[in-house]
Design a protein around this motif. Structure first.
Motif, PDB file in Angstrom:
ATOM      1  N   ASP A  27       1.106  -1.115  -0.166  1.00  0.00           N
ATOM      2  CA  ASP A  27      -0.219   0.054   0.445  1.00  0.00           C
ATOM      3  C   ASP A  27       0.849   0.935   0.130  1.00  0.00           C
ATOM      4  OD1 ASP A  27      -2.446  -1.519  -0.530  1.00  0.00           O
ATOM      5  OD2 ASP A  27      -2.525  -1.869   2.037  1.00  0.00           O
ATOM      6  N   VAL A  28       2.181   1.104   0.199  1.00  0.00           N
ATOM      7  CA  VAL A  28       2.840   2.745   0.201  1.00  0.00           C
ATOM      8  C   VAL A  28       4.282   1.807  -0.964  1.00  0.00           C
ATOM      9  CG1 VAL A  28       2.338   2.991   2.257  1.00  0.00           C
ATOM     10  CG2 VAL A  28       4.400   1.326   2.727  1.00  0.00           C
ATOM     11  N   GLY A  29       3.819   1.379  -1.522  1.00  0.00           N
ATOM     12  CA  GLY A  29       4.622   0.915  -2.414  1.00  0.00           C
ATOM     13  C   GLY A  29       6.206   0.520  -2.503  1.00  0.00           C
ATOM     14  N   ARG A  30       6.058  -1.024  -1.434  1.00  0.00           N
ATOM     15  CA  ARG A  30       6.780  -1.962  -0.805  1.00  0.00           C
ATOM     16  C   ARG A  30       6.675  -3.025  -1.762  1.00  0.00           C
ATOM     17  NH1 ARG A  30      10.154   0.739   3.351  1.00  0.00           N
ATOM     18  NH2 ARG A  30      11.176  -0.752   3.106  1.00  0.00           N
ATOM     19  N   GLU A  31       7.605  -3.863  -1.605  1.00  0.00           N
ATOM     20  CA  GLU A  31       7.945  -5.248  -1.901  1.00  0.00           C
ATOM     21  C   GLU A  31       7.916  -6.209  -1.158  1.00  0.00           C
ATOM     22  OE1 GLU A  31       6.850  -5.675  -5.494  1.00  0.00           O
ATOM     23  OE2 GLU A  31       6.538  -3.941  -5.914  1.00  0.00           O
ATOM     24  N   TYR A  32       7.103  -7.613  -1.432  1.00  0.00           N
ATOM     25  CA  TYR A  32       6.833  -8.534   0.120  1.00  0.00           C
ATOM     26  C   TYR A  32       8.867  -8.665  -0.227  1.00  0.00           C
ATOM     27  CZ  TYR A  32       2.259  -7.797   0.485  1.00  0.00           C
ATOM     28  OH  TYR A  32       0.894  -7.786   0.571  1.00  0.00           O
ATOM     29  N   ASP A  33       8.974  -9.051  -1.487  1.00  0.00           N
ATOM     30  CA  ASP A  33      10.706 -10.537  -1.173  1.00  0.00           C
ATOM     31  C   ASP A  33      11.529  -9.514  -1.065  1.00  0.00           C
ATOM     32  OD1 ASP A  33       9.977  -8.490  -3.690  1.00  0.00           O
ATOM     33  OD2 ASP A  33      11.354  -9.774  -5.259  1.00  0.00           O
ATOM     34  N   SER A  34      12.134  -8.471  -1.744  1.00  0.00           N
ATOM     35  CA  SER A  34      13.146  -7.272  -1.227  1.00  0.00           C
ATOM     36  C   SER A  34      13.217  -6.790   0.515  1.00  0.00           C
ATOM     37  CB  SER A  34      12.915  -6.239  -2.439  1.00  0.00           C
ATOM     38  OG  SER A  34      11.811  -5.481  -2.246  1.00  0.00           O
ATOM     39  N   ASP A  35      11.684  -6.381   0.189  1.00  0.00           N
ATOM     40  CA  ASP A  35      11.349  -5.370   1.890  1.00  0.00           C
ATOM     41  C   ASP A  35      10.749  -5.710   2.894  1.00  0.00           C
ATOM     42  OD1 ASP A  35      12.123  -2.616   0.497  1.00  0.00           O
ATOM     43  OD2 ASP A  35      10.095  -2.814  -0.647  1.00  0.00           O
ATOM     44  N   VAL A  36      10.274  -7.071   3.234  1.00  0.00           N
ATOM     45  CA  VAL A  36       9.220  -7.333   4.217  1.00  0.00           C
ATOM     46  C   VAL A  36      10.254  -8.758   4.908  1.00  0.00           C
ATOM     47  CG1 VAL A  36       7.816  -8.854   4.949  1.00  0.00           C
ATOM     48  CG2 VAL A  36       7.021  -7.097   3.752  1.00  0.00           C
ATOM     49  N   ILE A  37      10.806  -9.987   4.257  1.00  0.00           N
ATOM     50  CA  ILE A  37      11.512 -11.177   4.995  1.00  0.00           C
ATOM     51  C   ILE A  37      12.402 -10.894   4.106  1.00  0.00           C
ATOM     52  CG2 ILE A  37      11.779 -13.443   4.884  1.00  0.00           C
ATOM     53  CD1 ILE A  37       8.884 -13.512   5.215  1.00  0.00           C
ATOM     54  N   ARG A  38      14.068 -10.724   5.183  1.00  0.00           N
ATOM     55  CA  ARG A  38      16.136  -9.953   4.815  1.00  0.00           C
ATOM     56  C   ARG A  38      16.527 -11.678   5.139  1.00  0.00           C
ATOM     57  NH1 ARG A  38      16.628  -3.715   3.642  1.00  0.00           N
ATOM     58  NH2 ARG A  38      18.366  -4.613   3.868  1.00  0.00           N
ATOM     59  N   ILE A  39      17.647 -11.722   4.670  1.00  0.00           N
ATOM     60  CA  ILE A  39      17.720 -13.264   5.322  1.00  0.00           C
ATOM     61  C   ILE A  39      19.166 -12.483   5.980  1.00  0.00           C
ATOM     62  CG2 ILE A  39      18.464 -15.410   4.840  1.00  0.00           C
ATOM     63  CD1 ILE A  39      15.312 -15.481   5.134  1.00  0.00           C
ATOM     64  N   ASN A  40      19.409 -13.314   6.817  1.00  0.00           N
ATOM     65  CA  ASN A  40      21.508 -13.168   7.284  1.00  0.00           C
ATOM     66  C   ASN A  40      21.172 -13.950   8.321  1.00  0.00           C
ATOM     67  OD1 ASN A  40      19.904 -12.261   9.408  1.00  0.00           O
ATOM     68  ND2 ASN A  40      20.565 -10.063   9.854  1.00  0.00           N
ATOM     69  N   SER A  41      22.003 -14.247   8.830  1.00  0.00           N
ATOM     70  CA  SER A  41      22.510 -15.344   9.625  1.00  0.00           C
ATOM     71  C   SER A  41      21.191 -15.285  11.412  1.00  0.00           C
ATOM     72  CB  SER A  41      23.516 -15.173  10.827  1.00  0.00           C
ATOM     73  OG  SER A  41      22.995 -13.740  11.544  1.00  0.00           O
ATOM     74  N   GLN A  42      20.118 -14.035  11.619  1.00  0.00           N
ATOM     75  CA  GLN A  42      19.156 -14.799  12.501  1.00  0.00           C
ATOM     76  C   GLN A  42      18.125 -15.018  11.858  1.00  0.00           C
ATOM     77  OE1 GLN A  42      20.558 -13.764  15.430  1.00  0.00           O
ATOM     78  NE2 GLN A  42      21.898 -13.927  14.502  1.00  0.00           N
ATOM     79  N   SER A  43      18.032 -15.438  10.570  1.00  0.00           N
ATOM     80  CA  SER A  43      16.603 -15.676  10.476  1.00  0.00           C
ATOM     81  C   SER A  43      16.385 -17.148  10.373  1.00  0.00           C
ATOM     82  CB  SER A  43      16.663 -15.334   8.517  1.00  0.00           C
ATOM     83  OG  SER A  43      17.113 -13.953   8.280  1.00  0.00           O
ATOM     84  N   GLY A  44      14.821 -17.161   9.969  1.00  0.00           N
ATOM     85  CA  GLY A  44      15.322 -18.904  10.213  1.00  0.00           C
ATOM     86  C   GLY A  44      13.834 -19.595   8.879  1.00  0.00           C
ATOM     87  N   LYS A  45      13.677 -20.560   9.757  1.00  0.00           N
ATOM     88  CA  LYS A  45      12.985 -21.899   8.293  1.00  0.00           C
ATOM     89  C   LYS A  45      12.100 -21.191   7.526  1.00  0.00           C
ATOM     90  CE  LYS A  45      10.698 -24.408  11.270  1.00  0.00           C
ATOM     91  NZ  LYS A  45      10.305 -25.654  11.746  1.00  0.00           N
ATOM     92  N   GLY A  46      11.016 -20.491   8.408  1.00  0.00           N
ATOM     93  CA  GLY A  46      10.015 -19.819   7.923  1.00  0.00           C
ATOM     94  C   GLY A  46      10.031 -18.669   6.624  1.00  0.00           C
ATOM     95  N   GLY A  47      10.806 -17.882   7.251  1.00  0.00           N
ATOM     96  CA  GLY A  47      11.170 -16.592   6.264  1.00  0.00           C
ATOM     97  C   GLY A  47      12.130 -16.721   5.189  1.00  0.00           C
ATOM     98  N   ILE A  48      13.450 -18.265   5.546  1.00  0.00           N
ATOM     99  CA  ILE A  48      13.746 -18.574   3.622  1.00  0.00           C
ATOM    100  C   ILE A  48      12.920 -19.341   2.805  1.00  0.00           C
ATOM    101  CG2 ILE A  48      15.779 -19.918   2.725  1.00  0.00           C
ATOM    102  CD1 ILE A  48      17.182 -19.433   6.151  1.00  0.00           C
ATOM    103  N   GLY A  49      12.175 -20.017   3.677  1.00  0.00           N
ATOM    104  CA  GLY A  49      10.868 -21.232   3.355  1.00  0.00           C
ATOM    105  C   GLY A  49       9.891 -19.868   1.974  1.00  0.00           C
TER     106      GLY A  49
END
Length: 662
Positions: free
Chosen positions: A367-389
């Motif tokens: 609704d404010v011009g952002r994207e799920y794939d690049s803005d919402v879930i981002r992956i680093n060493s703290q990420s989990g299986k759900g986000g990576i999936g």
């Protein structure tokens, strides 16, 4: 900390407090918005905007939807004056937009201001003077009556000059430093100004209450506003406005509670730019309304573009954690947060709901011009299986089995941990592809052919470190038959534990994706196959999974060519083959052949034949409705009791029990 004793509360409670605002639990409509970016915001910049930059900023505010815009303090400098004249003379002010100009309650400044606004379609002349105790005693050294007279004289001059100047003018008055002013005294001054202007419902005046230096707690400010709201003269002809600053970090709270207390209008800036800690952030206020289902009447649907233009024109930066607008405000790195978001998004898609209630996301980023794939879930060493999936599914169409997600999660996080970097979606997929799709360092299958023979007979051509071998296996399905051929060749025993498949939802819709998990020594190993043919994709996935077993990585880990040929012959001729027939076929004596089979396979000819027949029997028990007697006969046992005894000895259950528990 030391020296706290020298500070004291510098605000005043109203003489009568009602707290009616506390009874309200929401704001049901937007205020009248007035942007002060071009005046209050601009004067706070290290390098104020140029004329053309201010014009660009003005156009951005119009595009966002502001109908009232304070454009400057035209008597303060030539730049301010020329900007206002440029807007008017270039005919850049839309008919439905009102400009606002600021002036001190001083005669020469007021006159210069009216010169500047000539020809404007509609202008608000904003008059102010300081009224707080600190300003009266330290700056002006005047009495209450003298300060009030400054305001009244200014109001009278505004009225006189408006009558003498062509144009459509409205009036606004601000008792500057309102929270530090005795509230009953602020009311007295405002009412005195209103008595001069005598506003009507058709020609309203604006009374603006600025928290010039925010020093009161928000609930105190709301009580001050409510007192003014209930006691101002001409109330139905007055627009009550707030101009919150943010010295205590409570600007948004002041504005929201002040609206509950009766305020009709808000002055603020984009991203809260202003002197010291800034003004109230109109974007946050507007989006707070939006998140509660109220149309704010401002358009922030392309927030990234607004951020980019704001930073370009002001040379300020939008903080990464700025509410609704910052680069990271919708981003989850935490594994538990990512998992909840992914499940919430999947739930929303499953239920096809229009309402938004995704965990950890107060609004839909789109609704404010952002994207799920690049803005919402981002992956680093703290990420989990759900986000990576979620990244793999959202970007590449990979709907990973639940039991596989943990393995994928540890694999991807391990790379991020070692590299000390955030991983892009492309990098995540590269890691996934390298381990689960293209990982065949020890062997691969070049060809496979199938025959229907009491189940499936597979002829599999294995390339093992450059050596080509043809292996025969049987099973209750094509994948099972190929798996048995691999087990035979490597002389290993694993369980084909998990198999899932789906059509690829991204890219070519004709491709199939298969996931295979094999269980070995109580651990699951995974492979993924992607191909136009579902059988090929499933076999590719199996091969990748088996390639990860330590037991096949040894240099000598495979049966030699002759023993594979022997077992292939037994597999193909299990109904009639005898040791004597096999010896003739292999051109070996019976004693030598018997010894060779035992040495190379670990079992006798009879044991190998019996195992082949028992596997065939299992296939028939799983896949058909043949009687046990018929199955016994079809796998080479005319005596059904003998067949039952052999079957129970091998599998610990009778054929009937085996079929019933399938």
């Amino acid at each position: 900390m030391k020296n706290f004793e020298k500070y004291e509360r510098a605000y005043f409670m109203p003489p009568k407090v009602s707290y009616d605002w506390v009874k309200k639990d929401h704001i049901d409509k937007p205020p009248i918005w007035c942007s002060v970016d071009l005046r209050d915001g601009n004067q706070a910049l290290i390098e104020p905007m140029s004329l053309e930059e201010k014009i660009d900023f003005f156009q951005m505010l119009v595009d966002i939807g502001f109908k009232e815009i304070e454009v400057g303090f035209p008597a303060a400098s030539d730049t301010e004056y020329n900007f206002l004249r440029a807007l008017i003379e270039r005919n850049m002010i839309p008919e439905d937009v009102t400009i606002q100009v600021l002036t001190q309650a001083r005669e020469h400044i007021i006159k210069k201001t009216f010169e500047a606004v000539k020809g404007a379609p509609h202008a608000v002349i904003h008059l102010y003077n300081s009224t707080s105790v600190a300003q009266r005693e330290q700056v002006f050294r005047k009495s209450k009556e003298e300060i009030k007279q400054i305001a009244v004289d200014g109001a009278e001059l505004l009225k006189k000059l408006a009558e003498e100047t062509s144009g459509n003018f409205s009036f606004q008055y601000s008792p500057e430093s309102f929270p530090g002013t005795e509230v009953d005294y602020a009311l007295e001054i405002c009412n005195a100004v209103l008595d001069v202007w005598k506003p009507t419902p058709d020609k309203k005046a604006i009374i603006n209450l600025p928290t010039t230096v925010e020093n009161a707690m928000p609930h105190v400010f709301a009580s001050q506003v409510e007192f003014m709201n209930k006691n101002l003269k001409y109330r139905n002809s007055v627009i009550l406005c707030l101009h919150p600053h943010n010295d205590r970090g409570c600007g948004v709270c002041d504005a929201e509670l002040g609206m509950l207390a009766g305020a009709d209008r808000i002055e603020g800036t984009l991203f809260g730019n202003g002197e010291r800690t800034g003004n109230v952030d109109i974007i946050t206020l507007a989006m707070n309304l939006f998140s509660h289902g109220v149309d704010p009447k401002l358009d922030f649907s392309n927030m990234p573009e607004i951020c980019e233009k704001y930073e370009l024109l002001t040379r300020m930066q939008v903080h990464a954690r700025q509410p609704y607008a910052g680069e990271l405000v919708f981003t989850a790195f935490s594994g538990s947060h990512q998992d909840a978001i992914a499940k919430g998004m999947n739930y929303r898609a499953e239920k096809k709901t229009d309402s938004w209630s995704v965990p950890y996301l107060p609004i839909d980023p789109k609704d404010v011009g952002r994207e799920y794939d690049s803005d919402v879930i981002r992956i680093n060493s703290q990420s989990g299986k759900g986000g990576i999936g979620y990244i793999l599914e959202g970007n590449y169409g990979m709907s990973i089995p639940a039991k596989m997600k943990e393995d994928v999660g540890y694999t991807v996080k391990g790379v991020s941990d070692r590299e000390h970097k955030e991983l892009s979606p492309q990098w995540v997929y590269q890691i996934f592809e390298e381990k689960y799709v293209n990982n065949t360092p020890y062997f691969h299958i070049e060809e496979f052919h199938f025959k229907q023979m009491d189940g499936i007979m597979a002829q599999v051509i294995i390339n093992h470190k450059g050596q080509i071998r043809t292996i025969v296996g049987n099973g209750n399905g094509r994948l099972d038959a190929v798996s048995n051929a691999i087990k035979q060749y490597f002389d290993i025993h694993y369980e084909l534990a998990i198999y899932e498949e789906h059509a690829l939802s991204k890219g070519s819709s004709s491709k199939a994706v298969s996931y295979v998990g094999v269980s070995f020594n109580s651990k699951l190993f995974w492979g993924v196959g992607i191909d136009d043919d579902i059988i090929t994709s499933s076999i590719d996935a199996l091969v990748v999974a088996v390639n990860q077993l330590d037991e096949i990585q040894a240099e000598d880990k495979c049966r030699d060519e002759r023993i594979n040929e022997i077992i292939n012959y037994i597999q193909t001729n299990y109904l009639t083959v005898t040791l004597e027939e096999l010896s003739e076929q292999m051109h070996l004596s019976v004693p030598y052949l018997s010894k060779y089979i035992k040495e190379k396979s670990g079992g006798t000819f009879g044991e190998i034949l019996r195992n082949v027949r028992m596997k065939k029997a299992c296939t028939l028990l799983r896949s058909g409705s043949m009687t046990v007697e018929k199955i016994a006969d079809s796998v080479g046992y005319q005596n059904v009791e003998h067949f039952n005894r052999l079957f129970k000895k091998k599998y610990g259950t009778t054929p009937v029990q085996f079929r019933n528990r399938k």
